[in-house]
Design an enzyme around this catalytic site. Sequence first.
Site, mmCIF file in Angstrom:
data_model
loop_
_atom_site.group_PDB
_atom_site.id
_atom_site.type_symbol
_atom_site.label_atom_id
_atom_site.label_comp_id
_atom_site.label_asym_id
_atom_site.label_seq_id
_atom_site.Cartn_x
_atom_site.Cartn_y
_atom_site.Cartn_z
ATOM 1 N N ILE A 1 0.838 -1.203 0.000
ATOM 2 C CA ILE A 1 0.000 0.000 0.000
ATOM 3 C C ILE A 1 0.876 1.257 0.000
ATOM 4 C CG2 ILE A 1 -1.856 1.224 1.201
ATOM 5 C CD1 ILE A 1 -2.719 -1.541 2.323
ATOM 6 N N LEU B 1 13.051 -2.390 4.284
ATOM 7 C CA LEU B 1 13.054 -3.372 3.185
ATOM 8 C C LEU B 1 12.945 -4.812 3.686
ATOM 9 C CD1 LEU B 1 15.573 -1.814 0.585
ATOM 10 C CD2 LEU B 1 13.082 -1.591 0.720
ATOM 11 N N ASP C 1 15.194 1.651 10.032
ATOM 12 C CA ASP C 1 14.238 0.893 10.834
ATOM 13 C C ASP C 1 13.696 1.778 11.960
ATOM 14 O OD1 ASP C 1 14.086 -2.497 11.353
ATOM 15 O OD2 ASP C 1 13.234 -1.090 12.819
ATOM 16 N N TYR D 1 -2.553 -9.226 16.098
ATOM 17 C CA TYR D 1 -2.481 -8.217 15.031
ATOM 18 C C TYR D 1 -3.514 -7.117 15.278
ATOM 19 C CZ TYR D 1 -3.087 -6.034 10.473
ATOM 20 O OH TYR D 1 -3.216 -5.111 9.465
ATOM 21 N N PHE E 1 -10.378 -2.478 5.141
ATOM 22 C CA PHE E 1 -10.958 -3.798 4.977
ATOM 23 C C PHE E 1 -9.999 -4.560 4.045
ATOM 24 C CE2 PHE E 1 -14.924 -3.961 7.445
ATOM 25 C CZ PHE E 1 -14.726 -2.765 8.120
ATOM 26 N N GLY F 1 -9.939 -17.924 12.957
ATOM 27 C CA GLY F 1 -10.142 -16.485 13.126
ATOM 28 C C GLY F 1 -10.804 -15.788 11.961
ATOM 29 N N ASP F 2 -11.276 -16.526 10.952
ATOM 30 C CA ASP F 2 -11.943 -15.909 9.799
ATOM 31 C C ASP F 2 -13.437 -15.723 10.082
ATOM 32 O OD1 ASP F 2 -10.178 -15.279 7.782
ATOM 33 O OD2 ASP F 2 -10.371 -17.200 6.737
HETATM 34 N N1 UDP Z 1 -8.892 -17.351 1.378
HETATM 35 C C1 UDP Z 1 -9.034 -18.617 0.833
HETATM 36 N N2 UDP Z 1 -7.909 -19.195 0.306
HETATM 37 C C2 UDP Z 1 -6.679 -18.604 0.290
HETATM 38 C C3 UDP Z 1 -6.560 -17.302 0.839
HETATM 39 C C4 UDP Z 1 -7.683 -16.716 1.389
HETATM 40 O O1 UDP Z 1 -10.100 -19.196 0.823
HETATM 41 O O2 UDP Z 1 -5.711 -19.199 -0.202
HETATM 42 C C5 UDP Z 1 -10.091 -16.684 1.935
HETATM 43 C C6 UDP Z 1 -9.946 -16.315 3.401
HETATM 44 O O3 UDP Z 1 -10.395 -17.373 4.220
HETATM 45 C C7 UDP Z 1 -10.849 -15.071 3.490
HETATM 46 C C8 UDP Z 1 -10.752 -14.445 2.108
HETATM 47 O O4 UDP Z 1 -10.254 -15.464 1.235
HETATM 48 O O5 UDP Z 1 -12.184 -15.455 3.689
HETATM 49 C C9 UDP Z 1 -9.817 -13.275 2.065
HETATM 50 O O6 UDP Z 1 -8.596 -13.663 2.665
HETATM 51 P P1 UDP Z 1 -7.276 -12.798 2.576
HETATM 52 O O7 UDP Z 1 -6.160 -13.588 3.225
HETATM 53 O O8 UDP Z 1 -7.058 -12.357 1.163
HETATM 54 O O9 UDP Z 1 -7.598 -11.482 3.408
HETATM 55 P P2 UDP Z 1 -8.077 -11.326 4.946
HETATM 56 O O10 UDP Z 1 -9.585 -11.356 4.900
HETATM 57 O O11 UDP Z 1 -7.492 -12.440 5.734
HETATM 58 O O12 UDP Z 1 -7.554 -9.996 5.320
#
Ligand code: UDP
Length: 353
Positions: free
Chosen positions: A33, A54, A71, A161, A189, A304-305
């Site tokens: 970013i 880096l 750093d 995080y 997001f 954690g998703d």
């Molecule tokens: N995801 C997936 N396979 C992958 C990487 C990510 O199914 O190889 C899913 C992940 O579970 C989430 C969404 O894609 O629901 C976005 O994940 P990403 O890691 O890109 O971003 P995050 O939401 O973790 O910031």
Amino acid sequence: MSSPPGRKERGSILAAKEQTGKAVLVVGGAGYIGSHMVKALLEGGYDTTVFDNLAAGHRDAVLGGRFVQGDLADTATLDALFAAGRFDAVMNFAGSIQVGESVQKPGLYYRNNVANTLNLLEAMVRHGVRHLVFSSTAAIFGEPVRIPIDEEHPTHPVNPYGRGKLMVEHMLADFDHAHGLKSACLRYFNAAGADPSGLIGERHEPETHLIPIALEVALGKRGHLSVYGEDYDTPDGTCIRDYIHVSDLCQAHLRALETLRRTDRSLAVNLGNGQGFSVREVVDAVRAVTGHAIPLKIDARRAGDPARLIADSTAARDHLGWRPQYPGLQDIVRHAWTFHLNRAVPHPLAQAA
Ligand code: UDP
């Protein structure tokens, strides 16, 4: 105003420069970013200086301005940087970004994302720099209790995080109170896509994000994409995320910086498109853009998703006057694909550094 791409000033301290009112220090400006931000700042007539160790960034992703390798842990270098730079504002993109890694290595995350940011804030106070744009995250909210997520949503981060980023937000409120340091906390997001030029884009090593991984499958670098869970309470069973084009994200930073300077008041806004796309919808977009099949393997859920993360971007629109230019998934994927194709055949600018 800017040095040609590829010019090296590693470890050097800046020569004093004239006060322009638009001198911005971009910490972590060689990352995904940050490098897009530098391009947007240069196009907006700002005078940029990148400070980056880096560790994760790439020197050749910094397309102009000054570059200093260093750093945030090194306070003596920071002091010299600020003494020579006479910055009007700072943007901080530096830090570690993998949620899973933060669970395994919390010390690394609290050091990189909290302690090092504290060093930066203290240096800003010592040198009288009062405006900071800070990269925060939707992870400060934790498991959503309502969708879309607005700025009043409770903050209960569920990993180091997110907790570290929230700690910095609290620190910033305290520094505002005590020292008048005004900040814009921008809660990202899912940052995605690449600059439409294809010159810069997402290059994480290792790559963990959905869109670049799917594009690596299209390029034949991987055999399949693992879908982390197909049993979520969503229409197609896969997780829904709010993907925001990195160039739109950077335009929001420019607006935030201008708003900070105009109002001299701290602010915090959520940054997303306000619309969600499932993993399967992303894969469909990648198939449409690349013309490749993208074989899938259904895997276990990733720890954690949450099922859905969607921003309420009303505040960003109302307070910053921001509108996304590329809200569509196809544009996001198409620009990322252009970058990946350019990487497969290295661009001449990438050779320069
Ligand atoms: N995801 C997936 N396979 C992958 C990487 C990510 O199914 O190889 C899913 C992940 O579970 C989430 C969404 O894609 O629901 C976005 O994940 P990403 O890691 O890109 O971003 P995050 O939401 O973790 O910031």
